[in-house]
Design a protein around this motif. Sequence first.
Motif, PDB file in Angstrom:
ATOM      1  N   GLU B 252       0.766  -1.336  -0.081  1.00 32.63           N
ATOM      2  CA  GLU B 252      -0.085   0.209  -0.137  1.00 32.63           C
ATOM      3  C   GLU B 252       0.903   1.367  -0.038  1.00 32.63           C
ATOM      4  O   GLU B 252       0.612   2.249  -0.704  1.00 32.63           O
ATOM      5  CB  GLU B 252      -0.919   0.045   1.189  1.00 32.63           C
ATOM      6  CG  GLU B 252      -2.195  -0.799   1.070  1.00 32.63           C
ATOM      7  CD  GLU B 252      -3.153  -0.958   2.345  1.00 32.63           C
ATOM      8  OE1 GLU B 252      -3.081  -0.070   2.919  1.00 32.63           O
ATOM      9  OE2 GLU B 252      -3.569  -2.039   2.323  1.00 32.63           O
ATOM     10  N   ALA B 255       2.013   1.741  -3.521  1.00 32.05           N
ATOM     11  CA  ALA B 255       1.162   2.017  -4.313  1.00 32.05           C
ATOM     12  C   ALA B 255       0.823   3.773  -4.375  1.00 32.05           C
ATOM     13  O   ALA B 255       0.763   4.362  -5.299  1.00 32.05           O
ATOM     14  CB  ALA B 255      -0.249   1.552  -4.294  1.00 32.05           C
ATOM     15  N   SER B 256       1.052   4.046  -2.646  1.00 32.58           N
ATOM     16  CA  SER B 256       0.555   5.485  -2.593  1.00 32.58           C
ATOM     17  C   SER B 256       2.104   6.412  -3.149  1.00 32.58           C
ATOM     18  O   SER B 256       1.743   7.639  -3.605  1.00 32.58           O
ATOM     19  CB  SER B 256       0.675   5.879  -1.258  1.00 32.58           C
ATOM     20  OG  SER B 256       1.303   6.756  -0.497  1.00 32.58           O
ATOM     21  N   LYS B 258       3.930   5.626  -5.566  1.00 34.74           N
ATOM     22  CA  LYS B 258       3.828   5.309  -7.070  1.00 34.74           C
ATOM     23  C   LYS B 258       3.055   6.490  -7.541  1.00 34.74           C
ATOM     24  O   LYS B 258       3.321   7.032  -8.699  1.00 34.74           O
ATOM     25  CB  LYS B 258       3.259   4.027  -7.609  1.00 34.74           C
ATOM     26  CG  LYS B 258       3.491   3.531  -8.996  1.00 34.74           C
ATOM     27  CD  LYS B 258       3.146   2.252  -9.306  1.00 34.74           C
ATOM     28  CE  LYS B 258       2.722   2.085 -10.678  1.00 34.74           C
ATOM     29  NZ  LYS B 258       4.179   2.146 -11.692  1.00 34.74           N
TER      30      LYS B 258
END
Lengths: 318, 318, 318
Positions: B252, B255-256, B258
Amino acid sequence: MLSRTLLGENIVMFRGKEGAPQAILDRCPHRFAPLSAGRLNDGVVTCGYHGLSFDGEGRCVGNPHGKPGAIRTRSFPIVARNMILWVWMGDPDQADAARIPDCSFIDETPEAARITGTLPTGAHYQLIVDNIMDLSHADYLHPTTLGGMFTGAKTHVSGGNDRLLIEYNAVDCNPAPAFHSIVPPPQKADVRVEVQWFAAGVMILAAGAQPTGTTRDPGRDSFTLHSITPETDGSAHYFYCSTRPFLTDNVEVSASIKAALEKAFVEEDKPMLELQQRQIGDADFWSLNPLLLPIDSAAVQVRRALDKLIDAEARDER
Amino acid sequence: MLSRTLLGENIVMFRGKEGAPQAILDRCPHRFAPLSAGRLNDGVVTCGYHGLSFDGEGRCVGNPHGKPGAIRTRSFPIVARNMILWVWMGDPDQADAARIPDCSFIDETPEAARITGTLPTGAHYQLIVDNIMDLSHADYLHPTTLGGMFTGAKTHVSGGNDRLLIEYNAVDCNPAPAFHSIVPPPQKADVRVEVQWFAAGVMILAAGAQPTGTTRDPGRDSFTLHSITPETDGSAHYFYCSTRPFLTDNVEVSASIKAALEKAFVEEDKPMLELQQRQIGDADFWSLNPLLLPIDSAAVQVRRALDKLIDAEARDER
Amino acid sequence: MLSRTLLGENIVMFRGKEGAPQAILDRCPHRFAPLSAGRLNDGVVTCGYHGLSFDGEGRCVGNPHGKPGAIRTRSFPIVARNMILWVWMGDPDQADAARIPDCSFIDETPEAARITGTLPTGAHYQLIVDNIMDLSHADYLHPTTLGGMFTGAKTHVSGGNDRLLIEYNAVDCNPAPAFHSIVPPPQKADVRVEVQWFAAGVMILAAGAQPTGTTRDPGRDSFTLHSITPETDGSAHYFYCSTRPFLTDNVEVSASIKAALEKAFVEEDKPMLELQQRQIGDADFWSLNPLLLPIDSAAVQVRRALDKLIDAEARDER
């Protein structure tokens, strides 16, 4: 903010603190980012890349990395008049708002009777000026709307330097379809059209028609502004505004005129002008030895007047 | 086969018989067909037009129409290191793998904590180097992700020749949103960012933040590679790889990060760089008299170092 | 009206009053509007901009603004022969219809057995001529349709000046898949292919195959015209017409040949030629030092013959 390329320069226009229009170079002097990609706040534009701020005079009024000091970007004299923004791209000291052509017919016309349009056209602005300064083209390119009586009309050209007038008088003619609401067929008409050119690319067209032999009332003339602003060497912004002094609150008449103008300008003039430009390419117009016809008289005089004005300006700059 | 234009040359990359990367000119010496339009088989590329075959050294190893003889195409020294292909486009005798910047932080980071991207950018590579060598831009262009504390930070520039270091120290600042997982608002932070430049276009950024006044642990720094390979005079391949030494298996967080990097690089940097390029066009950067600000110190030193290296290489070739 | 760019000139073709084909410059001498944007009526083209009319000789036959007088646009000798329009772009006095290559095989073939195509190709016409004058490429680029036996064939080149013949004799070979209807696998075949080149870009290919050792019947040869007309320096019109003297009313055979030719020409040749062109760009072909192979013999002789013809024409013009 409105970003436009004028005469090859990128300009950003916006309203200053007091609401007056402003025009500055759309390029931060630091790293050349377009200021229009930044933010406008209270008459000040802030560059989106490193935060330098500029007012409408082009003065740096905010520098987060030091003092604004003498940091500047170029500004351009700009005047809003007759619902038009007039930007002066030359030597700022030569800017003279008194030389702006009078387009007060626009303001004086109720909104419902004003038909306006902007036409990005992929053609040198002088090709578009040629187009308007030789209305005989309407007989061939716009036969279903604006043309029909120009080739047979008597013409008279007068003026010189930075303005020129061409008058068309067509007596007892079949008027263009656009006049059918005034003189319905098969009635014949006397039609008078004048085009006044103002250097470099502003033209005001006045047109009136009445049944053959009846008395002309100049107060019933329609006026259309054709204003051509060069964008690049091969493209221009074509602005037009058509007004009429009669049936000014009749939206159906407005819709019908709008449809006729869009057919003529968007579907017929623009493609033809762009085809012309593609044929000419980068060549100098005169180097291609265009055939000169009597109909070209006004357009050729305008081209020669422009050549003189351009030469004179180049001499001044030296 | 991977075909790429590097420094204006078309290159085809592929694996040789033993698996090692190979780079040769993507152009058959016979009729100039791109070899990448042919077939790769067992480390040998066969031209799809007339069947000549080449190995990774650029040697012709198959000629159905005669002997391979001395037929060759150009080959380029290429090394795979730290998950990056390094191609040397200059004089092959000058190729020196020892001069490749150490990017071992990439291999040492678990895959889940590596964020990579390739960004084809329509801008001269030096504009992209400018961008990274002056992080103050993040405060204005990336305020919701990476920026906020650079303009007020103390900076120090050191080095020269073919490498240069700029350090940013922001004490008791509001850290960029990207640091909020480490120092949540409204807490203030001490932030340290270093960018090490290696000629011509490789930059490694190290960044760390901790609550104001607490002890910095360099072992918790994040590293991001920004590697810019010129494609043409007006475009570049922008490769990036961001790593972190903490929460390395937290997808997570990955993803944040990215999402933040893509917003900053793809939606903000790339459009701004391409607008800059359009404003500059073919002009020489210095000929446009860019305004120099204190924030430009490292970027300008890099440009001058590159000018020297380019001049020296040109002298060597004469 | 058919508007085409040939050798960099915009041409408009149409039928004259008596039905004969006409070709004139697609540019009104007045304001350079393309005449093809106007109207054709009874063998006369009227410009859509200001109404000048021209016949197929380029003579102005209608001028609403004065006398036609000596107004002219350029006309080009044009002949319809063998279902092809042949336009002469050079000095009209040198036009000689007797020099048009004989393509009567086209007319003599029933329509069902004629396969025609037009292929706009983004490549210099000489690259396309190279392609046809070196059929060895078919073995590598068209292995599933036209290739297979050219690399191993014996070749013989003869002729010179403005025509050249290359003959391929492949004895006891595996014939190209296109011959499988005549010599089904695993049978071997004797294949003979001739390509006759006529300056500048006309080639006629004759091909025949029979089971190995059996007697060849030249009357069963297939003929294919490859006619390449330059459009610009980097593009050409590629016309082809394939005929056969057998199974002439078999539409399934026609469909299968058509599919094979389209696969070869559209999906394989055209992309390869356009990739070649992109690699070459504006460079002179010879300046890139192409590797010369035995297979290039005919193509190189054609290039040298063209260079001589072009030089001679340039000398004549001086």
